[in-house]
Motif scaffolding. Structure first.
Motif, PDB file in Angstrom:
ATOM      1  N   GLU A  53     117.319  24.185 126.338  1.00 31.80           N
ATOM      2  CA  GLU A  53     117.463  25.405 125.909  1.00 31.80           C
ATOM      3  C   GLU A  53     118.768  25.426 125.487  1.00 31.80           C
ATOM      4  O   GLU A  53     120.166  24.234 126.326  1.00 31.80           O
ATOM      5  CB  GLU A  53     117.017  26.055 126.482  1.00 31.80           C
ATOM      6  N   PHE A  54     119.443  26.117 124.387  1.00 30.38           N
ATOM      7  CA  PHE A  54     121.114  26.783 123.806  1.00 30.38           C
ATOM      8  C   PHE A  54     121.265  27.749 124.966  1.00 30.38           C
ATOM      9  O   PHE A  54     121.020  28.593 124.135  1.00 30.38           O
ATOM     10  CB  PHE A  54     120.952  25.979 122.532  1.00 30.38           C
ATOM     11  N   ARG A  55     121.723  27.431 125.656  1.00 27.95           N
ATOM     12  CA  ARG A  55     122.183  29.649 125.945  1.00 27.95           C
ATOM     13  C   ARG A  55     123.468  29.905 125.134  1.00 27.95           C
ATOM     14  O   ARG A  55     124.101  29.968 125.171  1.00 27.95           O
ATOM     15  CB  ARG A  55     122.252  28.904 127.537  1.00 27.95           C
ATOM     16  N   ILE A  56     123.233  31.580 125.045  1.00 26.19           N
ATOM     17  CA  ILE A  56     123.913  32.469 124.100  1.00 26.19           C
ATOM     18  C   ILE A  56     124.085  33.751 125.596  1.00 26.19           C
ATOM     19  O   ILE A  56     123.474  33.843 125.915  1.00 26.19           O
ATOM     20  CB  ILE A  56     123.250  33.099 123.445  1.00 26.19           C
ATOM     21  N   THR A  57     125.292  33.911 126.518  1.00 23.10           N
ATOM     22  CA  THR A  57     125.615  34.853 126.640  1.00 23.10           C
ATOM     23  C   THR A  57     125.077  36.447 126.314  1.00 23.10           C
ATOM     24  O   THR A  57     125.555  36.286 125.120  1.00 23.10           O
ATOM     25  CB  THR A  57     127.056  34.682 127.348  1.00 23.10           C
ATOM     26  N   HIS A  58     124.729  37.222 127.557  1.00 21.19           N
ATOM     27  CA  HIS A  58     124.343  37.995 127.147  1.00 21.19           C
ATOM     28  C   HIS A  58     125.246  39.241 126.368  1.00 21.19           C
ATOM     29  O   HIS A  58     124.647  39.963 125.484  1.00 21.19           O
ATOM     30  CB  HIS A  58     123.377  39.002 128.352  1.00 21.19           C
ATOM     31  N   GLU A  59     126.172  38.586 126.508  1.00 20.19           N
ATOM     32  CA  GLU A  59     127.509  39.772 126.267  1.00 20.19           C
ATOM     33  C   GLU A  59     127.482  39.789 124.595  1.00 20.19           C
ATOM     34  O   GLU A  59     128.222  40.229 124.288  1.00 20.19           O
ATOM     35  CB  GLU A  59     128.966  38.969 126.607  1.00 20.19           C
ATOM     36  N   ILE A  60     127.560  38.151 124.517  1.00 16.34           N
ATOM     37  CA  ILE A  60     127.986  37.558 122.705  1.00 16.34           C
ATOM     38  C   ILE A  60     126.467  38.167 122.045  1.00 16.34           C
ATOM     39  O   ILE A  60     126.616  39.007 121.037  1.00 16.34           O
ATOM     40  CB  ILE A  60     127.962  36.023 122.813  1.00 16.34           C
ATOM     41  N   HIS A  61     125.330  38.828 122.473  1.00 18.08           N
ATOM     42  CA  HIS A  61     124.194  38.488 121.824  1.00 18.08           C
ATOM     43  C   HIS A  61     124.117  40.885 121.844  1.00 18.08           C
ATOM     44  O   HIS A  61     123.848  40.891 120.595  1.00 18.08           O
ATOM     45  CB  HIS A  61     122.726  38.718 122.532  1.00 18.08           C
ATOM     46  N   GLU A  62     124.915  41.765 123.273  1.00 22.51           N
ATOM     47  CA  GLU A  62     125.208  43.186 122.630  1.00 22.51           C
ATOM     48  C   GLU A  62     125.809  43.021 121.560  1.00 22.51           C
ATOM     49  O   GLU A  62     125.798  44.162 120.767  1.00 22.51           O
ATOM     50  CB  GLU A  62     126.022  43.145 124.217  1.00 22.51           C
ATOM     51  N   VAL A  63     127.157  42.575 121.148  1.00 24.48           N
ATOM     52  CA  VAL A  63     127.779  42.293 119.899  1.00 24.48           C
ATOM     53  C   VAL A  63     127.524  41.851 118.515  1.00 24.48           C
ATOM     54  O   VAL A  63     127.591  42.778 117.713  1.00 24.48           O
ATOM     55  CB  VAL A  63     129.401  41.466 120.254  1.00 24.48           C
ATOM     56  N   HIS A  64     126.641  40.840 119.003  1.00 25.52           N
ATOM     57  CA  HIS A  64     126.243  40.029 117.762  1.00 25.52           C
ATOM     58  C   HIS A  64     124.798  39.731 117.859  1.00 25.52           C
ATOM     59  O   HIS A  64     124.669  39.197 118.172  1.00 25.52           O
ATOM     60  CB  HIS A  64     126.562  38.506 117.792  1.00 25.52           C
ATOM     61  N   PRO A  65     123.761  41.074 117.899  1.00 30.03           N
ATOM     62  CA  PRO A  65     122.403  40.389 117.836  1.00 30.03           C
ATOM     63  C   PRO A  65     121.552  39.983 117.258  1.00 30.03           C
ATOM     64  O   PRO A  65     120.661  39.587 117.151  1.00 30.03           O
ATOM     65  CB  PRO A  65     122.052  42.484 117.616  1.00 30.03           C
ATOM     66  N   ASP A  66     121.975  38.823 116.149  1.00 32.71           N
ATOM     67  CA  ASP A  66     121.175  38.502 115.179  1.00 32.71           C
ATOM     68  C   ASP A  66     122.319  37.051 115.594  1.00 32.71           C
ATOM     69  O   ASP A  66     121.793  36.019 115.013  1.00 32.71           O
ATOM     70  CB  ASP A  66     121.553  38.770 113.425  1.00 32.71           C
ATOM     71  N   ILE A  67     122.618  37.304 116.353  1.00 31.99           N
ATOM     72  CA  ILE A  67     122.998  35.463 116.709  1.00 31.99           C
ATOM     73  C   ILE A  67     122.360  34.375 116.971  1.00 31.99           C
ATOM     74  O   ILE A  67     122.698  33.527 116.562  1.00 31.99           O
ATOM     75  CB  ILE A  67     124.150  35.925 117.926  1.00 31.99           C
ATOM     76  N   ARG A  68     121.011  34.690 117.455  1.00 34.58           N
ATOM     77  CA  ARG A  68     120.220  33.532 117.623  1.00 34.58           C
ATOM     78  C   ARG A  68     119.873  33.610 116.398  1.00 34.58           C
ATOM     79  O   ARG A  68     119.411  32.207 115.747  1.00 34.58           O
ATOM     80  CB  ARG A  68     119.162  34.491 118.227  1.00 34.58           C
ATOM     81  N   GLU A  69     119.714  34.279 115.041  1.00 35.30           N
ATOM     82  CA  GLU A  69     118.928  33.973 113.846  1.00 35.30           C
ATOM     83  C   GLU A  69     120.107  32.971 113.441  1.00 35.30           C
ATOM     84  O   GLU A  69     119.952  31.916 112.807  1.00 35.30           O
ATOM     85  CB  GLU A  69     118.579  34.580 113.158  1.00 35.30           C
ATOM     86  N   LYS A  70     121.496  33.699 113.310  1.00 37.01           N
ATOM     87  CA  LYS A  70     122.276  33.036 112.450  1.00 37.01           C
ATOM     88  C   LYS A  70     122.520  31.509 113.236  1.00 37.01           C
ATOM     89  O   LYS A  70     123.115  30.640 112.791  1.00 37.01           O
ATOM     90  CB  LYS A  70     123.736  33.825 112.889  1.00 37.01           C
ATOM     91  N   LEU A  71     122.620  31.535 114.642  1.00 35.43           N
ATOM     92  CA  LEU A  71     122.841  29.759 114.861  1.00 35.43           C
ATOM     93  C   LEU A  71     121.506  29.119 114.324  1.00 35.43           C
ATOM     94  O   LEU A  71     121.792  27.839 113.729  1.00 35.43           O
ATOM     95  CB  LEU A  71     122.897  29.675 116.767  1.00 35.43           C
ATOM     96  N   THR A  72     120.384  29.436 114.824  1.00 34.25           N
ATOM     97  CA  THR A  72     119.253  28.567 114.399  1.00 34.25           C
ATOM     98  C   THR A  72     119.614  28.264 113.043  1.00 34.25           C
ATOM     99  O   THR A  72     119.608  27.749 112.460  1.00 34.25           O
ATOM    100  CB  THR A  72     118.113  29.295 114.201  1.00 34.25           C
ATOM    101  N   GLU A  73     120.065  29.959 112.063  1.00 31.91           N
ATOM    102  CA  GLU A  73     119.619  29.080 109.907  1.00 31.91           C
ATOM    103  C   GLU A  73     121.060  27.993 110.207  1.00 31.91           C
ATOM    104  O   GLU A  73     120.726  27.231 109.530  1.00 31.91           O
ATOM    105  CB  GLU A  73     119.595  30.341 109.446  1.00 31.91           C
ATOM    106  N   THR A  74     122.247  28.492 110.466  1.00 29.69           N
ATOM    107  CA  THR A  74     123.016  27.409 110.604  1.00 29.69           C
ATOM    108  C   THR A  74     122.987  26.436 111.155  1.00 29.69           C
ATOM    109  O   THR A  74     123.120  25.013 110.628  1.00 29.69           O
ATOM    110  CB  THR A  74     124.147  27.934 111.353  1.00 29.69           C
ATOM    111  N   THR A  75     122.775  25.982 112.221  1.00 28.35           N
ATOM    112  CA  THR A  75     122.145  24.620 112.431  1.00 28.35           C
ATOM    113  C   THR A  75     121.110  23.773 111.662  1.00 28.35           C
ATOM    114  O   THR A  75     121.532  22.835 111.266  1.00 28.35           O
ATOM    115  CB  THR A  75     121.716  25.030 114.109  1.00 28.35           C
ATOM    116  N   ILE A  76     120.197  24.566 111.173  1.00 33.33           N
ATOM    117  CA  ILE A  76     119.044  23.958 110.699  1.00 33.33           C
ATOM    118  C   ILE A  76     119.927  23.657 108.889  1.00 33.33           C
ATOM    119  O   ILE A  76     119.671  22.028 108.487  1.00 33.33           O
ATOM    120  CB  ILE A  76     117.836  24.470 110.037  1.00 33.33           C
TER     121      ILE A  76
END
Length: 87
Positions: free
Chosen positions: A3-26
């Motif tokens: 698992e690659f962890r994202i801090t809750h605080e970053i997720h609060e500011v950028h709610p789409d960060i998980r999708e953006k990370l996945t898309e950019t990684t792929i």
């Protein structure tokens, strides 16, 4: 499962960060498919840097190897204090 962890605080500011990370990684891994895993990890690290995410070389290499071996990549959200904040 890695698992690659994202801090809750970053997720609060950028709610789409998980999708953006996945898309950019792929995209980065597909773009560097003919390169060695180490070179692909550098491409990934640079692409993540473009969206304001710092990931260690080791984590980038682990992500590359995981996707290339057909496994899924999951980004988990956690609080900065280490507590889990899954949504």
């Amino acid at each position: 499962m890695s698992e690659f962890r994202i801090t809750h605080e970053i997720h609060e500011v950028h709610p789409d960060i998980r999708e953006k990370l996945t898309e950019t990684t792929i995209e980065a891994i597909n773009e560097s498919s003919s390169r060695s895993a180490e070179d692909a990890a550098l491409v990934l690290r640079n692409r993540l840097g473009e969206i304001g995410v710092n990931m260690s070389e080791e984590a980038c290499l682990a992500a590359v190897e995981r996707i290339r071996s057909g496994k899924t990549l999951r980004f988990e959200i956690e609080r900065e204090d280490g507590g889990d904040a899954r949504h």
